[in-house]
Design a protein around this motif. Structure first.
Motif, PDB file in Angstrom:
ATOM      1  N   SER A  30       0.840  -1.040  -0.015  1.00  0.00           N
ATOM      2  CA  SER A  30       0.045  -0.005   0.047  1.00  0.00           C
ATOM      3  C   SER A  30       0.721   1.318  -0.193  1.00  0.00           C
ATOM      4  N   ARG A  31       0.187   2.320  -0.472  1.00  0.00           N
ATOM      5  CA  ARG A  31       0.869   3.614  -0.340  1.00  0.00           C
ATOM      6  C   ARG A  31       1.422   4.148   0.996  1.00  0.00           C
ATOM      7  N   TRP A  32       0.559   3.816   2.066  1.00  0.00           N
ATOM      8  CA  TRP A  32       0.870   4.419   3.049  1.00  0.00           C
ATOM      9  C   TRP A  32       1.963   3.549   3.747  1.00  0.00           C
ATOM     10  N   GLY A  61       5.471   5.157   5.111  1.00  0.00           N
ATOM     11  CA  GLY A  61       6.111   4.745   6.299  1.00  0.00           C
ATOM     12  C   GLY A  61       7.493   4.362   6.060  1.00  0.00           C
ATOM     13  N   TRP A  62       7.977   3.725   5.136  1.00  0.00           N
ATOM     14  CA  TRP A  62       9.363   3.141   4.853  1.00  0.00           C
ATOM     15  C   TRP A  62      10.131   4.583   4.655  1.00  0.00           C
ATOM     16  N   LEU A  63       9.554   5.339   3.780  1.00  0.00           N
ATOM     17  CA  LEU A  63      10.358   6.754   3.216  1.00  0.00           C
ATOM     18  C   LEU A  63      10.773   7.464   4.640  1.00  0.00           C
ATOM     19  N   LEU A  64       9.817   7.438   5.506  1.00  0.00           N
ATOM     20  CA  LEU A  64      10.220   8.282   6.806  1.00  0.00           C
ATOM     21  C   LEU A  64      11.274   7.846   7.491  1.00  0.00           C
ATOM     22  N   MET A  83      -3.755   9.005   6.931  1.00  0.00           N
ATOM     23  CA  MET A  83      -4.600   8.444   8.046  1.00  0.00           C
ATOM     24  C   MET A  83      -4.366   6.645   8.191  1.00  0.00           C
ATOM     25  N   LEU A  84      -4.248   6.280   7.143  1.00  0.00           N
ATOM     26  CA  LEU A  84      -3.970   4.775   7.083  1.00  0.00           C
ATOM     27  C   LEU A  84      -2.710   4.507   7.713  1.00  0.00           C
ATOM     28  N   LEU A  85      -1.527   5.305   7.532  1.00  0.00           N
ATOM     29  CA  LEU A  85      -0.478   4.998   8.072  1.00  0.00           C
ATOM     30  C   LEU A  85      -0.445   5.124   9.698  1.00  0.00           C
TER      31      LEU A  85
END
Length: 493
Positions: free
Chosen positions: A336-338, A342-345, A382-384
């Motif tokens: 998923s995009r979220w 999350g990984w990019l953060l 929101m999903l993250l």
């Protein structure tokens, strides 16, 4: 066949189809490329070969380039469409493989096409803008910045009259690049480049603000990042306290910019065609369980340079605003995009870049209006937050805390508007079934009690009691595709 002079091809690589086509046409038409030129009208097939031959000759024979362009002017019957379209394909697919001479010739011939208002020259300029890599401070990348700025400066009036979209695109690109370039010192001719970038952007903002306004709210985000530069600090002050200086009828307050959603086409400008292809592959084909390997591959390819951390800001805006997966993808086991965000953060090492990535993630929340905004732009944040519970509660905590810091401090004079945008975001995400309710956040004992209380108070005072309890009237089947928050899947690190 002789080795191509147009592209750098490694020994293990097969011949490039476009390069091969250009080279074959050049070989076929070589006898026609020197004066005196034949007077007969070429057939459609001959015309096509001649255009490709002239491209190859112009890019690889700089001493004869003016002759080739004169020849092109004499035979053109399609407004230069075939010639320009081929250059666009070459730029999108192979710019990084062009040696120094063909790159220089590509810029030169682009300037020639601008002067004759060639069909699709706007797309060619945008293709070249996309080749400026974020976080890349190498000499070839900075050289491309300089050369494109020279084209825009030399053709200002023509582009303003004929290609305003290109000028808006260039303003977006160079405002974003200025933020990175001004934070570096002691790199070659970077000071000269910064001056060119600043002069171009200030000229556009001061003389053609009505045009720049069409960029939308992300124009404010970019300008806010440049307030440490004196001339941009003055622009920022005028935006806040004296909008009449921009001489735009009806423009009286910066909040009018907040209300204009930035088109997805601008976010593509800061993502090269190659990076776009790799990101879309990651978000369309890579399945849960395999993502770590592909994320490592993507990071090695695009995030390994010393300054490349800054491009994560642009990637997050692209994912939120320019990549909206289909129903089929959302219901599949594709990552998923979220989760990618999350990984990019976790890839951000400096607090400054991390803060800007979070701002990129939440930016549309602050001004969300259901009439003009797309729920898919606010869905990933929101999903993250929800899917990071409970295993990665620190991600949820830092994101929720950052959102409330934005509500309180982003623009204290327009705090009510921003609070309304954030509360609208929470409300529509529940109403449309992206999440069932905010109860997982409000009742999570692992989150700070103060943060949970703030969230509870915020949604209550915003008349969003339904958000806390969950909606009994979920969205239609068409919008239920976004209800992926029920699947608590680990965010890859």
């Amino acid at each position: 066949m002789n080795q191509s002079k147009l592209l750098k091809i490694n020994p293990h690589e097969s011949e490039n189809p476009l390069d091969l086509s250009l080279k074959e046409s050049f070989s076929l038409c070589q006898s026609q490329l020197r004066p005196p030129f034949p007077l007969k009208i070429p057939s459609p097939t001959e015309y096509s070969h001649l255009n490709l031959a002239l491209i190859y000759g112009t890019l690889t024979e700089p001493n004869l380039a003016k002759t080739h362009i004169t020849h092109l002017h004499a035979i053109v019957v399609d407004g230069y469409k075939l010639f320009t379209t081929t250059l666009i394909n070459l730029t999108n697919q192979n710019y990084h493989k062009l040696p120094e001479t063909p790159r220089a010739q590509l810029i030169w011939v682009t300037s020639q096409l601008v002067q004759v208002s060639a069909v699709k020259v706007d797309s060619l300029l945008i293709s070249l803008l996309r080749q400026i890599s974020g976080g890349d401070f190498s000499e070839p990348n900075l050289w491309l910045c300089v050369k494109l700025l020279e084209i825009f400066d030399q053709n200002w009036d023509r582009l303003l009259d004929e290609q305003p979209l290109v000028l808006k695109s260039a303003v977006f690109v160079f405002l974003r690049l200025l933020s990175d370039h001004y934070r570096l010192v002691g790199i070659g001719n970077l000071d000269d480049l910064k001056r060119l970038e600043a002069d171009f952007c200030v000229k556009a903002l001061r003389q053609r603000f009505a045009l720049c306004m069409k960029i939308g709210r992300d124009l404010v985000r970019l300008l806010q990042d440049l307030v440490f530069i004196p001339e941009f600090r003055e622009i920022w002050k005028d935006l806040l306290f004296d909008p009449s200086k921009f001489q735009v009828p009806g423009f009286t307050d910066i909040s009018q910019l907040y209300c204009v959603r930035t088109s997805s086409q601008y976010f593509l400008l800061r993502i090269s065609p190659e990076m776009e292809t790799h990101l879309r592959f990651l978000l369309t084909h890579v399945k849960w369980g395999n993502q770590k390997r592909y994320q490592a591959w993507f990071a090695k390819k695009h995030l390994s340079l010393p300054g490349s951390e800054t491009v994560i800001i642009d990637i997050v805006r692209f994912i939120c605003c320019a990549h909206h997966p289909s129903n089929e993808i959302i219901h599949s086991d594709v990552i998923s995009r979220w989760a990618v965000i999350g990984w990019l953060l976790t890839c951000c090492r400096k607090n400054y870049f991390l803060a800007n990535v979070k701002l990129a993630l939440f930016y549309d929340w602050l001004f969300f209006d259901e009439k003009v905004d797309n729920i898919m732009n606010i869905e990933p944040a929101m999903l993250l937050m929800v899917n990071s519970l409970p295993q990665y509660v620190d991600i949820t905590h830092t994101l929720l805390e950052f959102l409330f810091l934005l509500v309180d401090n982003y623009d204290v004079h327009r705090k009510e508007m921003i609070a309304r945008g954030a509360s609208t975001s929470f409300g529509i995400l529940v109403r449309k079934g992206v999440i069932r309710s905010l109860e997982p956040l409000i009742s999570c004992s692992l989150l700070s009690p103060l943060l949970r209380e703030r969230l509870s108070t915020f949604v209550s005072t915003s008349n969003l009691g339904v958000v806390m309890k969950g909606s009994s009237d979920f969205c239609s089947r068409q919008l239920e595709r976004t209800r992926v928050a029920e699947c608590h899947v680990e965010v890859s690190k």
